[in-house]
Design a protein around this motif. Structure first.
Motif, PDB file in Angstrom:
ATOM      1  N   PRO A  30       0.788  -1.239   0.018  1.00  0.00           N
ATOM      2  CA  PRO A  30      -0.144   0.001   0.055  1.00  0.00           C
ATOM      3  C   PRO A  30       0.801   1.290   0.151  1.00  0.00           C
ATOM      4  N   SER A  31       1.979   1.312   0.479  1.00  0.00           N
ATOM      5  CA  SER A  31       2.958   2.439   0.775  1.00  0.00           C
ATOM      6  C   SER A  31       4.063   2.322  -0.036  1.00  0.00           C
ATOM      7  N   LEU A  32       4.388   1.261  -0.810  1.00  0.00           N
ATOM      8  CA  LEU A  32       5.689   0.992  -1.266  1.00  0.00           C
ATOM      9  C   LEU A  32       5.744   0.599  -2.698  1.00  0.00           C
ATOM     10  N   HIS A  33       6.662   1.134  -3.442  1.00  0.00           N
ATOM     11  CA  HIS A  33       6.735   1.240  -4.620  1.00  0.00           C
ATOM     12  C   HIS A  33       8.398   0.871  -5.280  1.00  0.00           C
ATOM     13  N   ARG A  34       8.471   0.276  -6.325  1.00  0.00           N
ATOM     14  CA  ARG A  34       9.796   0.113  -6.725  1.00  0.00           C
ATOM     15  C   ARG A  34       9.911   0.512  -8.387  1.00  0.00           C
ATOM     16  N   ILE A  35      10.754   1.080  -8.799  1.00  0.00           N
ATOM     17  CA  ILE A  35      11.378   1.277 -10.203  1.00  0.00           C
ATOM     18  C   ILE A  35      12.666   0.630 -10.523  1.00  0.00           C
ATOM     19  N   GLY A  36      13.080   0.415 -11.843  1.00  0.00           N
ATOM     20  CA  GLY A  36      14.050  -0.571 -12.172  1.00  0.00           C
ATOM     21  C   GLY A  36      13.826  -1.847 -12.017  1.00  0.00           C
ATOM     22  N   ASN A  37      14.702  -2.779 -11.657  1.00  0.00           N
ATOM     23  CA  ASN A  37      14.814  -4.069 -11.751  1.00  0.00           C
ATOM     24  C   ASN A  37      15.643  -4.684 -11.072  1.00  0.00           C
ATOM     25  N   ASP A  38      16.144  -5.916 -10.782  1.00  0.00           N
ATOM     26  CA  ASP A  38      16.776  -6.631  -9.980  1.00  0.00           C
ATOM     27  C   ASP A  38      18.298  -6.364 -10.239  1.00  0.00           C
ATOM     28  N   ILE A  39      18.585  -5.619 -11.217  1.00  0.00           N
ATOM     29  CA  ILE A  39      20.050  -5.021 -11.581  1.00  0.00           C
ATOM     30  C   ILE A  39      20.320  -3.888 -10.838  1.00  0.00           C
ATOM     31  N   VAL A  40      19.397  -2.663 -10.917  1.00  0.00           N
ATOM     32  CA  VAL A  40      19.684  -1.390 -10.035  1.00  0.00           C
ATOM     33  C   VAL A  40      17.969  -1.204  -9.883  1.00  0.00           C
ATOM     34  N   ALA A  41      17.680  -0.942  -8.527  1.00  0.00           N
ATOM     35  CA  ALA A  41      16.552  -0.648  -7.960  1.00  0.00           C
ATOM     36  C   ALA A  41      16.502   0.669  -7.299  1.00  0.00           C
ATOM     37  N   VAL A  42      15.346   1.343  -7.300  1.00  0.00           N
ATOM     38  CA  VAL A  42      14.895   2.615  -6.554  1.00  0.00           C
ATOM     39  C   VAL A  42      13.578   2.203  -6.058  1.00  0.00           C
ATOM     40  N   TYR A  43      13.193   2.972  -4.677  1.00  0.00           N
ATOM     41  CA  TYR A  43      12.260   2.774  -3.797  1.00  0.00           C
ATOM     42  C   TYR A  43      11.111   4.030  -3.805  1.00  0.00           C
ATOM     43  N   LEU A  44      10.077   4.129  -3.848  1.00  0.00           N
ATOM     44  CA  LEU A  44       9.205   5.237  -3.202  1.00  0.00           C
ATOM     45  C   LEU A  44       8.286   4.716  -2.170  1.00  0.00           C
TER      46      LEU A  44
ATOM     47  N   LEU B 171      13.843  11.348  10.202  1.00  0.00           N
ATOM     48  CA  LEU B 171      13.549  12.548   9.359  1.00  0.00           C
ATOM     49  C   LEU B 171      12.232  12.753   9.125  1.00  0.00           C
ATOM     50  N   ASP B 172      11.965  14.300   9.040  1.00  0.00           N
ATOM     51  CA  ASP B 172      10.656  14.859   8.875  1.00  0.00           C
ATOM     52  C   ASP B 172      10.196  14.727   7.354  1.00  0.00           C
ATOM     53  N   LEU B 173      10.003  13.374   7.028  1.00  0.00           N
ATOM     54  CA  LEU B 173       9.735  13.160   5.785  1.00  0.00           C
ATOM     55  C   LEU B 173       8.434  12.226   5.641  1.00  0.00           C
ATOM     56  N   PRO B 174       7.806  12.091   4.563  1.00  0.00           N
ATOM     57  CA  PRO B 174       6.659  11.060   4.451  1.00  0.00           C
ATOM     58  C   PRO B 174       6.996   9.697   5.076  1.00  0.00           C
ATOM     59  N   GLY B 175       6.446   8.961   5.856  1.00  0.00           N
ATOM     60  CA  GLY B 175       6.806   7.660   6.397  1.00  0.00           C
ATOM     61  C   GLY B 175       7.754   7.623   7.692  1.00  0.00           C
TER      62      GLY B 175
ATOM     63  N   VAL C 189       5.826   2.231   8.455  1.00  0.00           N
ATOM     64  CA  VAL C 189       4.492   2.395   7.570  1.00  0.00           C
ATOM     65  C   VAL C 189       4.562   1.541   6.514  1.00  0.00           C
ATOM     66  N   ALA C 190       5.881   1.245   5.765  1.00  0.00           N
ATOM     67  CA  ALA C 190       5.917   0.145   4.905  1.00  0.00           C
ATOM     68  C   ALA C 190       6.443  -1.017   5.159  1.00  0.00           C
ATOM     69  N   ASP C 191       6.581  -1.333   6.598  1.00  0.00           N
ATOM     70  CA  ASP C 191       7.072  -2.600   7.400  1.00  0.00           C
ATOM     71  C   ASP C 191       8.414  -2.887   6.342  1.00  0.00           C
ATOM     72  N   ALA C 192       9.433  -1.905   6.131  1.00  0.00           N
ATOM     73  CA  ALA C 192      10.262  -2.104   5.391  1.00  0.00           C
ATOM     74  C   ALA C 192      11.467  -1.508   5.576  1.00  0.00           C
ATOM     75  N   VAL C 193      12.657  -2.056   5.484  1.00  0.00           N
ATOM     76  CA  VAL C 193      14.090  -1.633   5.696  1.00  0.00           C
ATOM     77  C   VAL C 193      14.842  -1.517   4.516  1.00  0.00           C
ATOM     78  N   PHE C 194      15.191  -0.467   4.083  1.00  0.00           N
ATOM     79  CA  PHE C 194      15.864  -0.471   2.790  1.00  0.00           C
ATOM     80  C   PHE C 194      17.450  -0.286   3.224  1.00  0.00           C
ATOM     81  N   VAL C 195      18.426  -1.274   2.551  1.00  0.00           N
ATOM     82  CA  VAL C 195      19.613  -1.472   2.855  1.00  0.00           C
ATOM     83  C   VAL C 195      20.553  -1.192   1.790  1.00  0.00           C
ATOM     84  N   GLY C 196      20.173  -0.748   0.624  1.00  0.00           N
ATOM     85  CA  GLY C 196      21.135  -0.156  -0.285  1.00  0.00           C
ATOM     86  C   GLY C 196      22.267  -1.364  -0.591  1.00  0.00           C
TER      87      GLY C 196
END
Length: 238
Positions: free
Chosen positions: A5-19, A139-143, A164-171
């Motif tokens: 519901p709060s989580l999107h991805r662009i790119g693919n399994d080679i290089v990904a970006v999250y929103l 951070l004072d940002l969405p999420g 809110v996205a039940d997610a951890v982004f690890v780079g």
């Protein structure tokens, strides 16, 4: 691609970006390659959003395949770009330490190189201004993203926990698809400055209890952070 519901991805399994999409706006995690700009606009439109809804971009670290459209977003649209101070120079084009010899297979290496070239990997514009993001800061940002120091891949590598996205982004703290060998599943990422430190840093992720573990390279992992970290630790011993 919508992952939740709060989580999107662009790119693919080679290089990904999250929103991260919330009623307050959008937070972007990493900026991939310069040529993924068009994918960003397409995904925002599919979400019913525009660039005006983007309130901030957080970089997990300063490598060129994670900062692709960051300066464009900052310069042309006034979006602040957050990075750990230990990676600020790297994001601005500073010298990167030489890493140890990497394991490689021709097919995956060619695929990574071809995709990077096609998506503007040689057209990276480095940052000229950044906002510092410190360990433990919310951070004072969405999420309400919380910064977790993850040194090892680089001195200023971080993870970002977004409850809110039940997610951890690890780079590049770990990967689920090794760009040089094609091996899949949670494992140490290549081109890491301090491999042993990188593995030790992952322990800090366990406390998040997140379902989603989202790397910059590889498929999204929804098997839980505990299983992901354990798998990386085991892979490092192999």
């Amino acid at each position: 691609m919508k992952l939740g519901p709060s989580l999107h991805r662009i790119g693919n399994d080679i290089v990904a970006v999250y929103l991260v999409d919330t009623p307050e706006g959008v937070t972007i995690i990493d900026a991939g390659l310069a040529g993924q700009w068009r994918e960003l606009l397409t995904e925002l439109s599919a979400m019913g959003r525009t660039l005006d809804d983007v309130k901030g971009l957080i970089l997990t670290h300063g490598d060129s395949d994670h900062i692709g459209f960051a300066e464009r977003l900052r310069r042309d649209h006034g979006v602040p770009v957050y990075v750990h101070p230990a990676d600020a120079d790297r994001a601005k084009g500073g010298k990167k330490p030489t890493t140890t010899k990497q394991q490689m297979k021709p097919g995956p290496v060619l695929g990574f190189a071809t995709y990077s070239l096609r998506k503007g990997g040689l057209r990276t514009t480095y940052l000229t201004e950044v906002v510092e993001a410190h360990d433990g800061e919310v951070l004072d940002l969405p999420g309400r993203p919380r910064i977790i120091a993850l040194p090892g891949h680089s001195a200023g590598s971080i993870a970002i926990h977004v409850p809110v996205a039940d997610a951890v982004f690890v780079g590049d703290g770990l990967t689920t698809r090794h760009v040089l060998t094609g091996q899949v599943g949670p494992q140490p990422a290549p081109f890491t400055d301090e491999p042993e430190q990188a593995i030790a840093s992952l322990r800090a992720l366990r406390a998040t209890g997140a379902t989603w573990v989202l790397p910059g390279h590889g498929a999204p992992w929804n098997g839980g952070v505990e299983a992901a970290v354990t798998a990386v630790e085991e892979a490092a011993k192999a």
